[in-house]
Design a protein around this motif. Sequence first.
Motif, PDB file in Angstrom:
ATOM      1  N   ASP A  12      -0.001  -5.914  -5.637  1.00 24.88           N
ATOM      2  CA  ASP A  12      -1.122  -5.998  -6.707  1.00 24.88           C
ATOM      3  C   ASP A  12      -2.057  -4.941  -6.854  1.00 24.88           C
ATOM      4  OD1 ASP A  12      -2.659  -6.887  -4.558  1.00 24.88           O
ATOM      5  OD2 ASP A  12      -3.198  -8.729  -5.580  1.00 24.88           O
ATOM      6  N   HIS A  13      -1.369  -3.826  -6.235  1.00 26.51           N
ATOM      7  CA  HIS A  13      -2.238  -2.486  -6.491  1.00 26.51           C
ATOM      8  C   HIS A  13      -1.770  -1.536  -7.271  1.00 26.51           C
ATOM      9  CE1 HIS A  13      -4.125  -2.804  -2.041  1.00 26.51           C
ATOM     10  NE2 HIS A  13      -4.382  -3.988  -2.752  1.00 26.51           N
ATOM     11  N   VAL A  14      -2.693  -0.788  -7.788  1.00 29.86           N
ATOM     12  CA  VAL A  14      -2.451   0.206  -8.886  1.00 29.86           C
ATOM     13  C   VAL A  14      -2.573   1.572  -8.399  1.00 29.86           C
ATOM     14  CG1 VAL A  14      -2.911   1.536 -10.903  1.00 29.86           C
ATOM     15  CG2 VAL A  14      -3.111  -1.021 -10.886  1.00 29.86           C
ATOM     16  N   VAL A  15      -1.347   2.364  -8.107  1.00 31.95           N
ATOM     17  CA  VAL A  15      -1.405   3.778  -7.679  1.00 31.95           C
ATOM     18  C   VAL A  15      -0.656   4.609  -8.768  1.00 31.95           C
ATOM     19  CG1 VAL A  15      -0.578   5.476  -5.876  1.00 31.95           C
ATOM     20  CG2 VAL A  15      -1.180   2.946  -5.289  1.00 31.95           C
ATOM     21  N   PRO A  16      -1.317   5.161  -9.710  1.00 29.30           N
ATOM     22  CA  PRO A  16      -0.774   6.053 -10.811  1.00 29.30           C
ATOM     23  C   PRO A  16       0.103   7.011 -10.435  1.00 29.30           C
ATOM     24  CG  PRO A  16      -3.112   5.941 -10.993  1.00 29.30           C
ATOM     25  CD  PRO A  16      -2.849   5.478  -9.503  1.00 29.30           C
ATOM     26  N   ASP A  17      -0.128   7.698  -9.249  1.00 29.36           N
ATOM     27  CA  ASP A  17       0.901   8.802  -8.835  1.00 29.36           C
ATOM     28  C   ASP A  17       1.771   8.525  -7.553  1.00 29.36           C
ATOM     29  OD1 ASP A  17       2.120  11.094  -8.013  1.00 29.36           O
ATOM     30  OD2 ASP A  17       0.198  12.722  -8.105  1.00 29.36           O
ATOM     31  N   ALA A  18       2.858   7.950  -8.009  1.00 26.30           N
ATOM     32  CA  ALA A  18       3.826   7.295  -7.307  1.00 26.30           C
ATOM     33  C   ALA A  18       4.499   8.392  -6.262  1.00 26.30           C
ATOM     34  CB  ALA A  18       4.881   6.425  -7.769  1.00 26.30           C
ATOM     35  N   ALA A  19       4.764   9.649  -6.823  1.00 27.52           N
ATOM     36  CA  ALA A  19       4.958  10.716  -5.984  1.00 27.52           C
ATOM     37  C   ALA A  19       4.335  11.104  -4.901  1.00 27.52           C
ATOM     38  CB  ALA A  19       5.490  11.918  -6.724  1.00 27.52           C
ATOM     39  N   ALA A  20       2.946  11.215  -5.112  1.00 21.89           N
ATOM     40  CA  ALA A  20       1.736  11.619  -4.271  1.00 21.89           C
ATOM     41  C   ALA A  20       1.618  10.282  -2.990  1.00 21.89           C
ATOM     42  CB  ALA A  20       0.743  11.812  -4.918  1.00 21.89           C
ATOM     43  N   PHE A  21       1.941   9.255  -3.516  1.00 22.47           N
ATOM     44  CA  PHE A  21       1.987   8.145  -2.425  1.00 22.47           C
ATOM     45  C   PHE A  21       2.997   8.310  -1.476  1.00 22.47           C
ATOM     46  CE2 PHE A  21       2.705   4.006  -0.738  1.00 22.47           C
ATOM     47  CZ  PHE A  21       1.477   3.663  -0.157  1.00 22.47           C
ATOM     48  N   ARG A  22       4.477   8.381  -1.875  1.00 17.34           N
ATOM     49  CA  ARG A  22       5.411   8.536  -1.403  1.00 17.34           C
ATOM     50  C   ARG A  22       5.446   9.903  -0.253  1.00 17.34           C
ATOM     51  NH1 ARG A  22       8.083   6.417  -5.798  1.00 17.34           N
ATOM     52  NH2 ARG A  22       8.283   8.513  -6.854  1.00 17.34           N
ATOM     53  N   ALA A  23       4.606  10.914  -0.799  1.00 17.15           N
ATOM     54  CA  ALA A  23       4.364  12.099   0.024  1.00 17.15           C
ATOM     55  C   ALA A  23       3.413  11.808   0.915  1.00 17.15           C
ATOM     56  CB  ALA A  23       3.580  13.268  -0.942  1.00 17.15           C
ATOM     57  N   ALA A  24       2.353  10.924   0.822  1.00 20.68           N
ATOM     58  CA  ALA A  24       1.467  10.387   2.002  1.00 20.68           C
ATOM     59  C   ALA A  24       2.384   9.575   2.988  1.00 20.68           C
ATOM     60  CB  ALA A  24       0.502   9.763   1.332  1.00 20.68           C
ATOM     61  N   VAL A  25       3.198   8.803   2.544  1.00 18.35           N
ATOM     62  CA  VAL A  25       4.012   7.921   3.568  1.00 18.35           C
ATOM     63  C   VAL A  25       5.076   9.103   4.172  1.00 18.35           C
ATOM     64  CG1 VAL A  25       5.886   6.553   3.743  1.00 18.35           C
ATOM     65  CG2 VAL A  25       4.179   6.085   1.950  1.00 18.35           C
ATOM     66  N   ALA A  26       5.575  10.083   3.651  1.00 20.25           N
ATOM     67  CA  ALA A  26       6.019  10.987   4.310  1.00 20.25           C
ATOM     68  C   ALA A  26       5.426  11.776   5.565  1.00 20.25           C
ATOM     69  CB  ALA A  26       6.858  11.879   3.537  1.00 20.25           C
ATOM     70  N   ALA A  27       4.358  12.030   5.227  1.00 18.88           N
ATOM     71  CA  ALA A  27       3.309  12.701   5.995  1.00 18.88           C
ATOM     72  C   ALA A  27       3.090  11.681   7.205  1.00 18.88           C
ATOM     73  CB  ALA A  27       1.928  13.061   5.342  1.00 18.88           C
ATOM     74  N   GLY A  28       3.035  10.654   7.048  1.00 16.53           N
ATOM     75  CA  GLY A  28       2.755   9.639   8.224  1.00 16.53           C
ATOM     76  C   GLY A  28       3.882   9.242   9.076  1.00 16.53           C
ATOM     77  N   GLU A  29       4.956   9.490   8.515  1.00 17.08           N
ATOM     78  CA  GLU A  29       6.157   8.952   9.104  1.00 17.08           C
ATOM     79  C   GLU A  29       6.570   9.281  10.675  1.00 17.08           C
ATOM     80  OE1 GLU A  29      11.115   8.547   8.070  1.00 17.08           O
ATOM     81  OE2 GLU A  29       9.778   9.219   6.654  1.00 17.08           O
ATOM     82  N   ALA A  30       6.254  10.682  10.820  1.00 19.88           N
ATOM     83  CA  ALA A  30       6.639  11.125  12.277  1.00 19.88           C
ATOM     84  C   ALA A  30       5.563  10.169  13.195  1.00 19.88           C
ATOM     85  CB  ALA A  30       6.207  12.644  12.333  1.00 19.88           C
ATOM     86  N   ALA A  31       4.331  10.351  12.889  1.00 21.74           N
ATOM     87  CA  ALA A  31       3.266   9.480  13.849  1.00 21.74           C
ATOM     88  C   ALA A  31       3.926   8.101  13.942  1.00 21.74           C
ATOM     89  CB  ALA A  31       1.896   9.683  13.111  1.00 21.74           C
ATOM     90  N   ALA A  32       4.184   7.497  13.073  1.00 26.04           N
ATOM     91  CA  ALA A  32       4.670   6.019  13.151  1.00 26.04           C
ATOM     92  C   ALA A  32       5.847   6.034  13.907  1.00 26.04           C
ATOM     93  CB  ALA A  32       4.931   5.271  11.782  1.00 26.04           C
ATOM     94  N   ARG A  33       6.957   6.926  13.807  1.00 24.40           N
ATOM     95  CA  ARG A  33       8.008   6.931  14.582  1.00 24.40           C
ATOM     96  C   ARG A  33       7.674   7.086  15.907  1.00 24.40           C
ATOM     97  NH1 ARG A  33      12.668   6.008  11.811  1.00 24.40           N
ATOM     98  NH2 ARG A  33      12.774   6.645   9.736  1.00 24.40           N
ATOM     99  N   ALA A  34       6.726   7.646  16.290  1.00 23.60           N
ATOM    100  CA  ALA A  34       6.313   8.084  17.778  1.00 23.60           C
ATOM    101  C   ALA A  34       5.555   6.865  18.062  1.00 23.60           C
ATOM    102  CB  ALA A  34       5.358   9.553  17.516  1.00 23.60           C
ATOM    103  N   GLY A  35       5.243   5.890  17.380  1.00 22.99           N
ATOM    104  CA  GLY A  35       4.650   4.776  17.972  1.00 22.99           C
ATOM    105  C   GLY A  35       3.082   4.434  17.578  1.00 22.99           C
ATOM    106  N   GLN A  36       2.750   5.003  16.898  1.00 23.21           N
ATOM    107  CA  GLN A  36       1.315   5.016  16.101  1.00 23.21           C
ATOM    108  C   GLN A  36       1.443   4.095  14.915  1.00 23.21           C
ATOM    109  OE1 GLN A  36      -2.062   6.972  16.607  1.00 23.21           O
ATOM    110  NE2 GLN A  36      -0.427   6.810  18.512  1.00 23.21           N
ATOM    111  N   LEU A  37       0.480   3.156  14.946  1.00 25.74           N
ATOM    112  CA  LEU A  37      -0.019   2.276  13.881  1.00 25.74           C
ATOM    113  C   LEU A  37      -0.430   3.127  12.765  1.00 25.74           C
ATOM    114  CD1 LEU A  37      -0.736  -0.746  15.919  1.00 25.74           C
ATOM    115  CD2 LEU A  37       1.500  -0.147  15.172  1.00 25.74           C
ATOM    116  N   VAL A  38       0.183   3.297  11.530  1.00 28.65           N
ATOM    117  CA  VAL A  38      -0.638   4.419  10.440  1.00 28.65           C
ATOM    118  C   VAL A  38      -0.996   3.513   9.428  1.00 28.65           C
ATOM    119  CG1 VAL A  38      -0.197   6.288   8.785  1.00 28.65           C
ATOM    120  CG2 VAL A  38       0.990   6.196  11.411  1.00 28.65           C
TER     121      VAL A  38
END
Length: 478
Positions: A113-139
Amino acid sequence: MIHPILLCGGSGTRLWPLSRKSYPKQFAPLIGEETLFQASARRLSGEGFANPLVLTNSDFRFIVTEQLAGAGLDPGAVLIEPEGRNTAPAVLAAALWLEQTDPDGMMLVAPSDHVVPDAAAFRAAVAAGEAAARAGQLVTFGIRPERAETGYGYLELTEAPEDFAPRPLQLRRFVEKPDQASAEAMLASGQYLWNAGIFLFSVQAILAAFRQHAPELMAPVGQAVAQGQPDLGFLRLDPQAWAGAADISIDYAVMEKAENLSVVPFDGGWSDLGGWDAVWRETERDADGVATSGNATAIDCADSLLRSEDENLEVVGIGLKDVIAVAMPDAVLVADASRAQDVKQAVAALKAKGARQATEFPKDHRPWGWFESLAVGDRFQVKRIHVHPGAALSLQSHHHRSEHWIVVEGTAKVTVDDKVQLVTENQSVYIPLGAVHRMENPGKVPMVLIEVQTGSYLGEDDIIRYEDVYARGQGAKG
């Protein structure tokens, strides 16, 4: 593969009267044409994302699949929570289910139920955190604060994020919703972000975190998943086991205790639409700061929100300043904008006096379509019933009422005891008290009929189901 985990069970009482327990804000088109749920699912789709895994309750299960289909998206698993137990058991249930199907997968947990007007920017933020998450971090994802907001929790970083570029940063601590002075101090420091309640981690990392920090949840939630019952593509978590899980958020249960935490700053715009003041901020406004929606007209108004949610209801504001006015067919809210967070008090007051408007939406959504009451008397009720193409109501009977059906759009296939007939526009059929009957829409367009009920009791729980394509049990909604 990243599995979006959409949490879809809240009631959103601060957006009453549009959001109610029976049809909460995530299913409404509050901003734009799509519902918040559809926009959330679409934002977390595309290359690298699996079909969404949704956690919801029994009443919303068909709304979820219908809205995903309307957005052109295929659902993944839909887990049905027997009762709300907050976010920690919900996330754990999703992780345990994925452990069976994709144990090396990633989970992106997000409210629907959240609003994020720039979906592409949010997906870029997810991509930026992916390596840390795969390394075992809780992002987790922290939002750049725009104001000294007291309605959100905060994330304190070990360093200022500077340019707010999306990259994993170290989290010092979670901060509860602050008072005004504390919020202003945190905003000035530059080392705090709003806590969006969005998380990215691997299935194995979050399961390890639960085993370490909330082991008491493992047995009841594990049993609820293992003993869950398939139901038309849904998985009903076992109610007895689920009831044994603590009602606790993932922040309290895991995140505030964990040490392997990272935060990705996000500066692309975000709102949890936690009140009508937030809707006003996210809605296009005129030069005087007035946002109107539907059949709403503002004359000499300033910094106000006027909404009509009924095509037959005109809302007119004259000389208003800092006012919220929201009109539904059965309820109207008028509030000072500074009191937007107090709308939940109105819901509590309505519940205390037994007003159905506190929780019940004017349109009652069912898997086959929806209905609304047009007129109600002591011994009669008039409804408009909308049936989707190819859909069918259950084969049923009533102890206390008879019904007249008049088709006004499309064609109905009607069963009354042993007789089956097609009823077209301007034709009607009578359903005697006690008759076993069913209504179907065999066509390619929606079918609409007017139902006139007469009898000594007209409640929705006066239904005995004999057959149902949606596998519902007895009771009002089954």
